[in-house]
Motif scaffolding. Structure first.
Motif, PDB file in Angstrom:
ATOM      1  N   SER A 293      40.511   5.011   9.794  1.00  0.00           N
ATOM      2  CA  SER A 293      39.591   4.633  10.769  1.00  0.00           C
ATOM      3  C   SER A 293      38.674   3.445  10.537  1.00  0.00           C
ATOM      4  N   ARG A 294      38.439   3.116   9.188  1.00  0.00           N
ATOM      5  CA  ARG A 294      37.917   1.809   8.403  1.00  0.00           C
ATOM      6  C   ARG A 294      38.652   0.957   8.127  1.00  0.00           C
ATOM      7  N   GLY A 295      39.733   0.853   8.655  1.00  0.00           N
ATOM      8  CA  GLY A 295      40.678  -0.324   8.431  1.00  0.00           C
ATOM      9  C   GLY A 295      41.596   0.059   6.959  1.00  0.00           C
ATOM     10  N   VAL A 296      41.444   1.026   6.184  1.00  0.00           N
ATOM     11  CA  VAL A 296      42.229   1.354   4.983  1.00  0.00           C
ATOM     12  C   VAL A 296      43.403   2.360   5.110  1.00  0.00           C
ATOM     13  N   ARG A 297      44.519   1.829   4.882  1.00  0.00           N
ATOM     14  CA  ARG A 297      45.682   2.642   4.764  1.00  0.00           C
ATOM     15  C   ARG A 297      46.504   2.488   3.534  1.00  0.00           C
ATOM     16  N   LEU A 298      47.537   3.556   3.485  1.00  0.00           N
ATOM     17  CA  LEU A 298      48.392   3.415   2.557  1.00  0.00           C
ATOM     18  C   LEU A 298      49.439   2.163   2.453  1.00  0.00           C
ATOM     19  N   PHE A 299      49.757   1.700   1.243  1.00  0.00           N
ATOM     20  CA  PHE A 299      50.583   0.435   1.331  1.00  0.00           C
ATOM     21  C   PHE A 299      51.928   0.739   2.167  1.00  0.00           C
ATOM     22  N   ARG A 300      52.434  -0.409   2.895  1.00  0.00           N
ATOM     23  CA  ARG A 300      53.554  -0.178   3.772  1.00  0.00           C
ATOM     24  C   ARG A 300      55.006  -0.196   2.927  1.00  0.00           C
ATOM     25  N   ASP A 339      65.012   5.069 -13.027  1.00  0.00           N
ATOM     26  CA  ASP A 339      65.391   5.085 -14.399  1.00  0.00           C
ATOM     27  C   ASP A 339      65.663   3.674 -14.904  1.00  0.00           C
ATOM     28  N   ARG A 340      64.974   2.629 -14.340  1.00  0.00           N
ATOM     29  CA  ARG A 340      64.927   1.307 -14.975  1.00  0.00           C
ATOM     30  C   ARG A 340      64.428   1.151 -16.257  1.00  0.00           C
ATOM     31  N   THR A 341      65.004   0.304 -17.002  1.00  0.00           N
ATOM     32  CA  THR A 341      64.105   0.102 -18.518  1.00  0.00           C
ATOM     33  C   THR A 341      63.361  -1.249 -18.194  1.00  0.00           C
ATOM     34  N   ALA A 342      62.463  -1.193 -18.913  1.00  0.00           N
ATOM     35  CA  ALA A 342      61.679  -2.391 -19.107  1.00  0.00           C
ATOM     36  C   ALA A 342      60.415  -2.355 -19.967  1.00  0.00           C
ATOM     37  N   SER A 343      59.775  -3.489 -20.255  1.00  0.00           N
ATOM     38  CA  SER A 343      58.467  -3.566 -21.012  1.00  0.00           C
ATOM     39  C   SER A 343      57.460  -4.093 -20.051  1.00  0.00           C
ATOM     40  N   SER A 344      57.854  -4.529 -18.894  1.00  0.00           N
ATOM     41  CA  SER A 344      56.641  -4.985 -18.150  1.00  0.00           C
ATOM     42  C   SER A 344      57.217  -4.809 -16.467  1.00  0.00           C
ATOM     43  N   ILE A 345      56.414  -4.063 -15.871  1.00  0.00           N
ATOM     44  CA  ILE A 345      56.862  -4.025 -14.217  1.00  0.00           C
ATOM     45  C   ILE A 345      55.805  -4.906 -13.489  1.00  0.00           C
ATOM     46  N   LYS A 346      56.427  -5.483 -12.531  1.00  0.00           N
ATOM     47  CA  LYS A 346      55.513  -6.419 -11.703  1.00  0.00           C
ATOM     48  C   LYS A 346      55.818  -5.617 -10.214  1.00  0.00           C
ATOM     49  N   CYS A 347      54.678  -5.122  -9.645  1.00  0.00           N
ATOM     50  CA  CYS A 347      54.822  -4.310  -8.187  1.00  0.00           C
ATOM     51  C   CYS A 347      54.199  -5.147  -7.327  1.00  0.00           C
ATOM     52  N   ARG A 348      54.605  -5.514  -6.137  1.00  0.00           N
ATOM     53  CA  ARG A 348      54.082  -6.044  -4.814  1.00  0.00           C
ATOM     54  C   ARG A 348      53.850  -4.982  -3.767  1.00  0.00           C
ATOM     55  N   PHE A 349      52.540  -4.658  -3.606  1.00  0.00           N
ATOM     56  CA  PHE A 349      52.126  -3.776  -2.722  1.00  0.00           C
ATOM     57  C   PHE A 349      51.760  -4.161  -1.133  1.00  0.00           C
ATOM     58  N   HIS A 350      52.486  -4.256  -0.284  1.00  0.00           N
ATOM     59  CA  HIS A 350      52.134  -4.783   1.218  1.00  0.00           C
ATOM     60  C   HIS A 350      51.303  -4.098   1.956  1.00  0.00           C
ATOM     61  N   PHE A 351      50.523  -4.871   2.647  1.00  0.00           N
ATOM     62  CA  PHE A 351      49.596  -4.317   3.326  1.00  0.00           C
ATOM     63  C   PHE A 351      50.215  -3.612   4.467  1.00  0.00           C
ATOM     64  N   SER A 352      49.254  -2.481   5.084  1.00  0.00           N
ATOM     65  CA  SER A 352      49.819  -1.832   6.500  1.00  0.00           C
ATOM     66  C   SER A 352      48.465  -1.774   7.361  1.00  0.00           C
ATOM     67  N   ASP A 353      47.490  -2.431   6.902  1.00  0.00           N
ATOM     68  CA  ASP A 353      46.029  -2.601   7.902  1.00  0.00           C
ATOM     69  C   ASP A 353      45.171  -3.618   6.805  1.00  0.00           C
ATOM     70  N   GLN A 354      44.099  -3.695   7.318  1.00  0.00           N
ATOM     71  CA  GLN A 354      43.366  -4.790   6.674  1.00  0.00           C
ATOM     72  C   GLN A 354      42.928  -4.404   5.203  1.00  0.00           C
ATOM     73  N   TRP A 355      43.058  -3.406   4.700  1.00  0.00           N
ATOM     74  CA  TRP A 355      42.471  -3.043   3.458  1.00  0.00           C
ATOM     75  C   TRP A 355      43.327  -2.169   2.821  1.00  0.00           C
ATOM     76  N   LEU A 356      43.739  -2.635   1.611  1.00  0.00           N
ATOM     77  CA  LEU A 356      44.322  -1.621   0.458  1.00  0.00           C
ATOM     78  C   LEU A 356      43.498  -1.072  -0.743  1.00  0.00           C
ATOM     79  N   LEU A 357      43.324   0.251  -1.026  1.00  0.00           N
ATOM     80  CA  LEU A 357      42.420   0.602  -2.034  1.00  0.00           C
ATOM     81  C   LEU A 357      42.976   1.514  -3.026  1.00  0.00           C
TER      82      LEU A 357
END
Length: 853
Positions: A293-300, A339-357
């Motif tokens: 209701s305030r423009g904040v949603r879960l990532f798409r 179950d992927r192996t890594a020492s670093s992870i890079k994640c891209r979180f896509h917007f589904s509304d105006q804000w992502l918190l």
């Protein structure tokens, strides 16, 4: 007993941890890390200087007095007002989540009057980059002690993740400072050392300024925050309404880090997570606001890249939340990482509304659960009785500790009751087993002595005893002893160890006991021979007067089949066996050619118990006379090693035989001709095999014999597709994957076992019926795959637990392609009914299969 109590204590709180959203809870993660208890070694405590050898760093332990030294750490050169050059450093050897610190002055048997009125804290995760701690309002100085003896505890708000911690006294130069310290928290097991994110944005909501910056980030801050940790790992997740906060007096939006899509033209926020070493990642949990209701949603969508070396791997993991939630409450979203192996992870979180918190991010890697605060604290419960955290001036903490103490007291009471029941249960079982062994030994001894001069009377004695066969089994009330599958693994060894009575059918090559044990021995025979307890192992003790000693020199070794409890199992050729057995016993093969036999051979160094068990098995098998049961032909017991000789069919076991049929089909054999009629012919042929197995099991059930390991691997195939039931499967390395090992002790064929056998350790004719249903499924699928091949062993156990708790959730074996509907619906599924009394008997199964052919 104490070890059992501590283990159960840990188990209880591990299960409790699962109910608190599986995140670090700073209110629970408050247990001493080892300065007081001595877990932190002297070499891990250092200092910038010391007043004297008797005030060295190793004496800076809170509430610790060894009689050596002057009772605290005292620096040599005092810092100037406002300075913090001197320090006492503690190395925790690994990353820890630290929520609380305690300090104390120098006591020195009442002679010292030195303490630190104020101090600061610095910490480091790698030992090179140091960060000065400050509270959520920016204050760095912590108020310390007012006297030399009281322990003053201070909450670190926010908590820190560190390996190295330095206490830096801030004092007036005219005063002498001495300190004793302790750190409180729990181990940080997910290995996250830093995350990198864009700086948070500002929202203007109805004229109100809402700041979503990471206010406690301890790395470098610029347009992008790098090489640090902050609010996303502080163990506190935001409220449903992001305008409110857990922290009194904090500005709106304080608990969340958030971004507006207006400044991200690509439509996503990129977050990089760096870890201390390579991990095998299972999942990531992200706590998100969803005030749409305030423009904040879960990532798409979340797209995660992995890096183990220098470059990012090209194939990312992509995850989309399943459905748009209707509720505006904040929630954790679990992102599977495959179950992927890594020492670093890079994640891209896509917007589904105006804000992502976001307010919290956590990882699960391998078997290490992120929420270790409860596990660590409860496993330390034996030594936490002197924990000074009760002096924290925090009513919530006192209530929490009081609740924990009450829970532990209740748990200990339950443990005492359980242990008391188990002790009496084991005593009764041992008494029953000892009575059974003594009774059987006496009977074997009487028969052995009588054999040489009262052969006919021996036969009549066996005949009179055959009507008193009974089955000995452990019975557990379902309502009282049902175990959740998560606890089942810890209890199964007890069942596996005690579930049988007399002779074991065999074990794996590493000596773990086989659960399957024969129960044909009568418990009701008269004990007139009570004074005779010795057993003469130089004569066999079979109940069949036709069983004779076979000349060893006529056995020719062909192949080693495997190893069992008694020793080795060999495939041999027996010369002149047909003439030895006589005309009344018809065996496959020519009387002039050697007969293929299986020879079980006892180890020469076997102890008395093993020899007794071996003779017990001879006695049991000598009673079995059925066309579909492998027969005991002869024995070699005049000298060591003791041997028993049984049939072995020329086509091997049924599992391999059916696999060869499948391979023949795939390679274009006769099965390719006339597909429709061929399928019918194969179905009839396979059902004919099932009829023979059902016939053999019908005979065993008439003797109250519980097989406990019925499967195609334990059925042998002879000429004209003759099937005979055996028990060699357990001893063969080929089928080791069919058995599930319990803590290195017992092995169980859980994919063939009924739910009551898995959960309650109960083996009956009805549990054999369940196994027959699985065996029939194997036959009709030509053993293409292992039963429940899509499930791990642990999931197979979970499957039975779900079914036991709530019918309708169990995963059944699917209907084979060539299986008639009436066989699957009317027979197989009836074998797998929950109520054992509703399962068909082998007499009914045999009749139904015979009619279906």
């Amino acid at each position: 007993v104490m070890e059992v109590k501590l283990n159960l204590c840990c188990v209880f709180f591990i299960l409790t941890a699962a109910t608190v959203k599986a995140q670090v809870n700073p209110e629970m993660c408050r247990y001493p890390l080892g300065m007081t208890g001595g877990q932190i070694q002297d070499e891990d405590i250092s200092a910038s200087s010391q007043w004297s050898e008797s005030t060295a760093a190793r004496f800076g332990r809170l509430d610790f007095d060894t009689g050596d030294g002057d009772g605290a750490w005292c620096p040599d050169i005092m810092s100037e007002p406002g300075g913090f050059k001197e320090y006492l450093q503690v190395d925790l050897r690994s990353l820890h989540f630290i929520t609380l610190v305690g300090t104390q002055g120098r006591h020195a048997d009442g002679m010292g009057n030195e303490f630190a009125q104020r101090y600061r804290i610095k910490y480091s995760r790698d030992g090179s980059s140091w960060v000065g701690w400050h509270d959520r309002m920016g204050n760095q100085v912590i108020e310390g002690n007012k006297n030399t003896y009281d322990v003053v505890l201070k909450d670190l708000e926010p908590p820190i993740v560190a390996r190295f911690v330095r206490f830096m006294p801030v004092i007036d130069p005219s005063l002498i400072v001495c300190m004793r310290v302790e750190l409180y928290g729990c181990e940080w097991l997910d290995g996250l050392v830093s995350y990198s994110i864009p700086d948070g944005h500002q929202m203007i909501y109805r004229g109100l300024d809402v700041f979503f910056n990471d206010s406690v980030y301890d790395g470098a801050t610029a347009q992008r925050l790098t090489k640090g940790l902050g609010q996303l790992t502080d163990g506190t997740w935001g409220l449903d309404d992001f305008l409110h906060s857990h922290v009194p007096g904090a500005w709106p939006g304080y608990d969340y880090v958030g971004w507006s899509n207006k400044t991200f033209p690509k439509g996503y926020v990129e977050v990089v997570f760096d870890f201390d070493h390579i991990h095998n990642f299972t999942s990531m949990k992200v706590h998100c606001s969803n005030m749409f209701s305030r423009g904040v949603r879960l990532f798409r969508q979340a797209t995660c890249f992995f890096r183990s070396e220098s470059e990012w791997e090209p194939d990312p993991m992509t995850f989309r939340p399943s459905a748009e939630p209707l509720s505006q409450s904040a929630r954790f979203v679990t992102v599977p990482l495959g179950d992927r192996t890594a020492s670093s992870i890079k994640c891209r979180f896509h917007f589904s509304d105006q804000w992502l918190l976001f307010s919290e991010v956590a990882f699960q890697s391998g078997s290490a659960v992120y929420n270790t605060s409860l596990v660590f604290s409860t496993c330390s419960c034996a030594s936490s009785g002197d924990d000074p955290t009760h002096k924290v001036d925090d009513s919530n903490t006192r209530i929490l500790i009081g609740c924990l103490v009450a829970i532990i007291a209740i748990l200990l009471t339950i443990i005492v009751i359980i242990l008391w029941r188990q002790v009496w249960q084991k005593m009764l079982e041992k008494a029953s087993r000892r009575w059974l062994d003594d009774e059987l030994t006496a009977r074997l001894a009487v028969q052995t002595q009588a054999f040489s001069f009262l052969r006919s009377s021996q036969s009549s004695e066996d005949g009179s005893g055959s009507g008193s066969i009974s089955t000995y089994e452990r019975i557990y009330p379902a309502s009282a002893d049902y175990q959740e599958p998560s606890r089942l693994i810890r209890k199964l060894p007890e069942f596996a160890e005690c579930s049988g009575t007399s002779s074991r059918a065999g074990v794996g090559s590493d000596g773990a006991p086989h659960y399957a044990e024969a129960d044909i021995i009568s418990l009701q025979e008269s004990s007139d021979s009570g004074s005779i307890t010795a057993i003469n192992t130089n004569l066999f003790a079979g109940s069949d007067s036709t069983l004779r000693e076979f000349p060893r020199e006529k056995l020719t070794f062909k192949e080693k089949l495997g190893e069992g409890q008694f020793g080795e199992v060999h495939l041999c050729e027996a010369e002149d066996m047909q003439n030895f057995l006589g005309e009344d016993t018809l065996m496959e093969g020519s009387s002039k050619s050697p007969l293929l036999v299986a020879v079980k051979m006892l180890r020469e160094d076997a102890n008395k118990n093993a020899r007794n068990d071996f003779l017990k098995e001879i006695r049991i098998m000598s009673r079995l006379r059925d066309p579909n049961i492998v027969r005991l032909l002869a024995v070699c017991v005049d000298t060591d090693p003791l041997c028993m000789i049984t049939e072995y069919m020329e086509n091997g076991d049924l599992n391999q035989f059916l696999c060869s049929l499948r391979l023949k089909t795939l390679t274009g054999g006769e099965a390719d001709q006339q597909e429709g009629s061929n399928e019918v012919r194969y179905s009839v042929k396979l059902l004919g095999m099932a009829v023979q197995i059902a016939s053999g099991m019908k005979y065993l059930s008439s003797l109250n014999f519980v097989h406990r390991d019925l499967a195609t691997r334990n059925c042998l195939v002879g000429k004209n597709d003759t099937i005979k039931i055996a028990d060699f499967g357990m001893s063969r390395n080929l089928y080791r994957g069919d058995y599930f090992r319990i803590q290195g002790r017992a092995v169980l064929p859980i994919r063939w076992m009924s739910w009551e056998s898995i959960l309650l350790g109960k083996f009956t004719m009805a549990s054999d019926v369940w196994a027959f249903g699985v065996t029939l499924w194997e036959i009709l699928t030509l053993c293409k795959e292992q039963p429940y091949s899509q499930l791990s062993d642990e999931q197979v156990i979970e499957n039975t637990g779900e079914f036991f708790r709530n019918q309708g959730k169990q995963v059944y074996l699917p209907q084979p392609q060539c299986c008639p509907d009436r066989i699957y619906g009317d027979l197989m599924l009836s074998c797998w009914r929950r109520n054992a009394k509703e399962r068909p008997s082998f007499q009914e199964i045999h009749a139904q299969l015979t009619e279906s052919r």
